[in-house]
Write an enzyme that holds these catalytic residues in place. Structure first.
Site, PDB file in Angstrom:
ATOM      1  N   ASP A   1      -8.232  13.139  -9.718  1.00  0.00           N
ATOM      2  CA  ASP A   1      -7.724  12.034  -8.919  1.00  0.00           C
ATOM      3  C   ASP A   1      -6.237  12.321  -8.702  1.00  0.00           C
ATOM      4  O   ASP A   1      -5.615  13.069  -9.465  1.00  0.00           O
ATOM      5  CB  ASP A   1      -7.936  10.683  -9.615  1.00  0.00           C
ATOM      6  CG  ASP A   1      -7.793   9.529  -8.619  1.00  0.00           C
ATOM      7  OD1 ASP A   1      -7.298   9.759  -7.495  1.00  0.00           O
ATOM      8  OD2 ASP A   1      -8.167   8.391  -8.958  1.00  0.00           O
TER       9      ASP A   1
HETATM   10  C1  BGC Z   1      -7.376   6.855  -5.931  1.00  0.00           C
HETATM   11  C2  BGC Z   1      -8.464   7.717  -5.316  1.00  0.00           C
HETATM   12  C3  BGC Z   1      -7.985   8.249  -3.990  1.00  0.00           C
HETATM   13  C4  BGC Z   1      -6.713   9.031  -4.218  1.00  0.00           C
HETATM   14  C5  BGC Z   1      -6.145   9.644  -2.952  1.00  0.00           C
HETATM   15  C6  BGC Z   1      -6.028   7.549  -5.975  1.00  0.00           C
HETATM   16  O1  BGC Z   1      -5.017   6.667  -6.315  1.00  0.00           O
HETATM   17  O2  BGC Z   1      -7.745   6.466  -7.227  1.00  0.00           O
HETATM   18  O3  BGC Z   1      -9.634   6.974  -5.153  1.00  0.00           O
HETATM   19  O4  BGC Z   1      -8.976   9.016  -3.398  1.00  0.00           O
HETATM   20  O5  BGC Z   1      -5.721   8.161  -4.750  1.00  0.00           O
HETATM   21  O6  BGC Z   1      -5.631   8.666  -2.109  1.00  0.00           O
END
Ligand code: BGC
Length: 782
Positions: free
Chosen positions: A229
């Site tokens: 993530d």
């Molecule tokens: C989120 C993800 C997301 C990623 C990119 C993170 O903060 O938890 O779900 O895909 O950011 O934006």
């Protein structure tokens, strides 16, 4: 290895460089070897491609794209075909914008209705989650784009999500939190998976050898790329060793260098890096060419698909005296701020810049309905009653036959990074409902919000329709349901409790500081309410239709169950027939019933169809820790077919022989679990289930802070720590006062960010040295 010869031409530095992003959204290219860069971007219910400044919190605008209903909404459709179609529509928009990987679907299990990101997840049930998410992945990948199911795993709360340790026993982990992912990996072979930020039983998900090496790659044979993530990497080398290939976003080479050093010092074998590079190259080469084919999107057609998905997903909760559908001759009032400005999506990284969002007032005024006017009634984003607005609404309500009253959660209440505090509607909305129902008995509530709510007004109104967060087509979809040109068919993919206090994890959720204990174990959602006989407002699988369905003629052949569903009413409609399995006289702790099959069927009035559901051995099994394998308890199992978990119409029985049976989980060893009395599980019983004694729930204020700690913890230290904390809180509150909920929530997010991320997130602008210096000051050592 497929790309061996290419890998042999790379320097160590080049190989390591591929293990993290070029920037916020792209992988690195190596031009001299013709290795292209690919783009990964959010997701999950629309495309969020940022043209300008990049962020992962939904702050900076993205290019216009179709905003489909969120996963929590689509899940209520129980419609595999629809999810597959939505996947295809999403992928088409990706192709047109040169995006190779869409970051979704999100399929964390809804452990507790307060989770701020539940609107992005499917269900409290892992079978439903897995079935629907698999179809979305299949749809996306059928167009050549890669999906990235997320967040693997147990991302059950937003509070402290980057550091919280989710303490969960292996059986619940397998049967609940991993089961949806298992189904997706097996059924639809996603090309990537995104790990979660949190720890699971003490180890960060992204570097968890058991979760990744043993289960994901070993047992499930996952053959794709594991991506962190955004900012979710902790120890880069440990992550690589556990099977993570790609760290996102860029860290300006900081962690690539860590990989190089680890190989030079012999800490990491180069073979592991080569294997990871091979996996990444496979993804890059398989998905880079998809964006080469030019596609032009017919955004109107995509909008119509968003409308279609929305109408199939809304849930009619109450329809007393057939107040719906409305008749053209009736005089209707539209009341509530949400009528004029629909709430249709959640906040955070999934925030889509929609191509259009027609509102209810304009759509319904143009419909055959006799709309008499609109009154705002309350102010969004607040609790205070505005008497003038209420009075205007009362005057309008007095003049009409029926009132459509639009209420729900506003933008500040459901967002990534924060959890909800309660299940209540704001006071000003509740007050308005009270006042309107005094002057007009024919009120239909149109609820917006990505999860369940307490409904203290339920008895006072005639109709309740939950639109969830239905995407940009919400108003046109509602119009069809109101007019009866579409017969509602949504069924709840989560239980509507009477009040928050009755939720099984209410006494444990959220983990406030160091750990979050899943003491309720297997008893999440209906698995608890049904087993413990706790009354609910609306049960799992419930949803009304304008017609009636009859069930008959159940037959069984081996593991195949067939029955007939007939439309016994006057209008065409769709029914979701559900199959639950119940073990007769079980000797082990388990939920009374579990969903193991469903089918959505369209029937004209008077029409009947035979439905066949094929069960598998896995549907009867539980996870045995002793055997480290799936096991089956010998005996008889009731197979129940119904319209919801509380509305069972047909039953048959299947006998199973035992497999891998052992003494573990015996009821007599777990007296409190045996009664499903899970809100108060004693320590000893939980530790026994868990197999170890977990660390303390709260931070130790005496322990010096390190790189994995957060500003939220610094408040327990000296004046500097306290001031840093207070400054963030102050900014957060000011932003809230000036009605900037997105920015406010995201400032709050800083409190949860581990210190190690500061250097990586700012691309080295805040150096590790400075962070360490700050930590020395906060710890009182210079
Ligand atoms: C989120 C993800 C997301 C990623 C990119 C993170 O903060 O938890 O779900 O895909 O950011 O934006």
């Amino acid at each position: 290895m497929k790309y061996q010869s290419l890998i042999e031409q790379m320097t160590l530095e080049e190989k390591a460089s591929l293990m993290s992003g070029e920037n916020f959204w792209n992988t690195k290219a190596i031009e001299r070897l013709n290795i292209p860069s690919i783009m990964l971007t959010d997701g999950p219910h629309g495309l969020r491609k940022q043209g300008g400044k990049a962020d992962h919190l939904g702050l900076n605008a993205s290019l216009p794209a179709t905003c489909y209903p969120t996963a929590a909404t689509l899940a209520n459709s129980w419609d595999r075909e629809l999810l597959n179609e939505i996947g295809q529509f999403l992928a088409a928009e990706c192709v047109s914008e040169n995006v190779s990987v869409i970051l979704g679907p999100g399929l964390n299990l809804k452990r507790n209705p307060l989770c701020g990101r539940n609107f992005e997840y499917f269900s409290e049930d892992p079978y439903l989650t897995g079935e629907l998410a698999s179809q979305q992945v299949k749809g996306i990948q059928s167009q050549g784009v890669a999906a990235s199911p997320k967040h693997f795993a147990v991302n059950s709360q937003e509070h402290m999500r980057m550091t919280i340790d989710e303490v969960v026993d292996e059986r619940s982990l397998r049967e609940l939190y991993l089961e949806g992912f298992r189904r997706v990996v097996k059924q639809s072979k996603p090309k990537t998976i995104m790990s979660s930020y949190n720890k699971i039983n003490g180890i960060y998900a992204n570097e968890h050898p058991h979760l990744m090496n043993d289960i994901l790659y070993g047992e499930w044979q996952f053959d794709g790329v594991m991506v962190t993530d955004w900012g979710g990497n902790n120890d880069r080398v440990a992550g690589l060793r556990a099977g993570n290939q790609l760290e996102m976003p860029s860290t300006n080479g900081i962690t690539d260098q860590e990989i190089v050093v680890a190989i030079q010092t012999g800490e990491l074998s180069e073979a592991i890096l080569d294997q990871a590079v091979n996996q990444l190259l496979k993804l890059v080469f398989e998905t880079s060419s998809v964006t080469e084919k030019p596609v032009t999107i017919d955004y109107q057609k995509h909008h119509e698909k968003a409308v279609d998905a929305a109408k199939r997903s809304m849930v009619l909760l109450k329809n007393q005296k057939e107040i719906l559908p409305l008749r053209a001759s009736e005089k209707i009032a539209l009341i509530g701020d949400f009528a004029n400005k629909p709430r249709y999506q959640g906040a955070g990284s999934s925030l889509i810049n929609p191509t259009q969002v027609p509102n209810f007032v304009e759509v319904l005024k143009e419909s055959p309905l006799s709309i008499q006017g609109y009154a705002q009634g309350y102010q969004r984003m607040g609790q205070r009653v505005k008497t003038k607005l209420v009075n205007e609404a009362i005057e309008l309500a007095k003049k009409v036959d029926k009132v459509l009253l639009f209420v729900g959660l506003d933008e500040s209440r459901e967002a990534e990074g924060i959890d909800r505090h309660d299940l209540k509607l704001p006071f000003n909305q509740l007050h308005l409902i009270e006042e309107i129902t005094k002057v007009n008995p024919n009120v239909v509530i149109v609820l917006a919000g990505g999860g369940v709510l307490e409904l203290p007004f339920e008895e006072r109104v005639q109709g309740i329709l939950h639109s969830y967060l239905a995407g940009q087509g919400v108003a046109e979809a509602l119009k069809e349901i109101l007019l009866g040109t579409y017969n509602p068919s949504g069924k709840l993919s989560e239980t509507y409790p009477l009040a928050y206090e009755s939720v099984p994890s209410a006494t444990y959720y959220p983990g406030k500081e160091a750990t979050s204990e899943h003491r309720e174990g297997l008893f999440v959602g209906y698995r608890y309410f049904d087993t413990a006989n706790v009354p609910v407002k609306y049960s799992f699988g419930y949803g009304l239709s304008y017609t009636k369905f009859a069930y008959s003629d159940i037959t069984r052949e081996d593991l195949s169950v067939s029955f007939t569903v007939s439309n016994s009413g006057k209008v065409a409609g769709e029914e979701v027939a559900q199959l639950y399995i119940e073990k007769q006289e079980s000797k082990i702790i388990r939920a009374k019933r579990e969903l193991k099959g469903f089918e959505k069927i369209y029937l004209e009035p008077g029409q009947s169809k035979v439905v066949t559901i094929q069960l598998t051995e896995h549907d009867f099994s539980y996870y045995s820790l002793v055997n480290q394998d799936w096991a089956i308890e010998a005996g008889n199992y009731n197979i129940q077919i119904g319209s919801s978990i509380e509305d069972i119409r047909l039953t048959t029985m299947i006998e199973q022989v035992g497999k891998n049976e052992s003494e573990e989980y015996q009821l007599k060893k777990y007296p409190t679990y045996a009664q499903a009395n899970v809100q108060r599980i004693p320590d000893a019983e939980f530790y026994q289930l868990l197999g170890y004694q977990p660390p303390a729930l709260l931070w130790d204020p005496k322990k010096p802070l390190g790189m994995n700690d957060t500003i939220a913890q610094a408040r327990n230290k000296n004046w500097l720590g306290k001031s840093s904390y207070n400054i963030v809180i102050f900014v957060k509150n000011v932003l809230k006062i000036v009605k900037q909920p997105l920015w406010s929530n995201n400032v709050y997010f800083v409190l949860n960010m581990p210190f190690r991320q500061m250097e990586r997130f700012t691309g080295g602008k805040i150096s590790k040295k400075n962070v360490q210096r700050y930590l020395r000051w906060v710890n009182g050592k210079n």
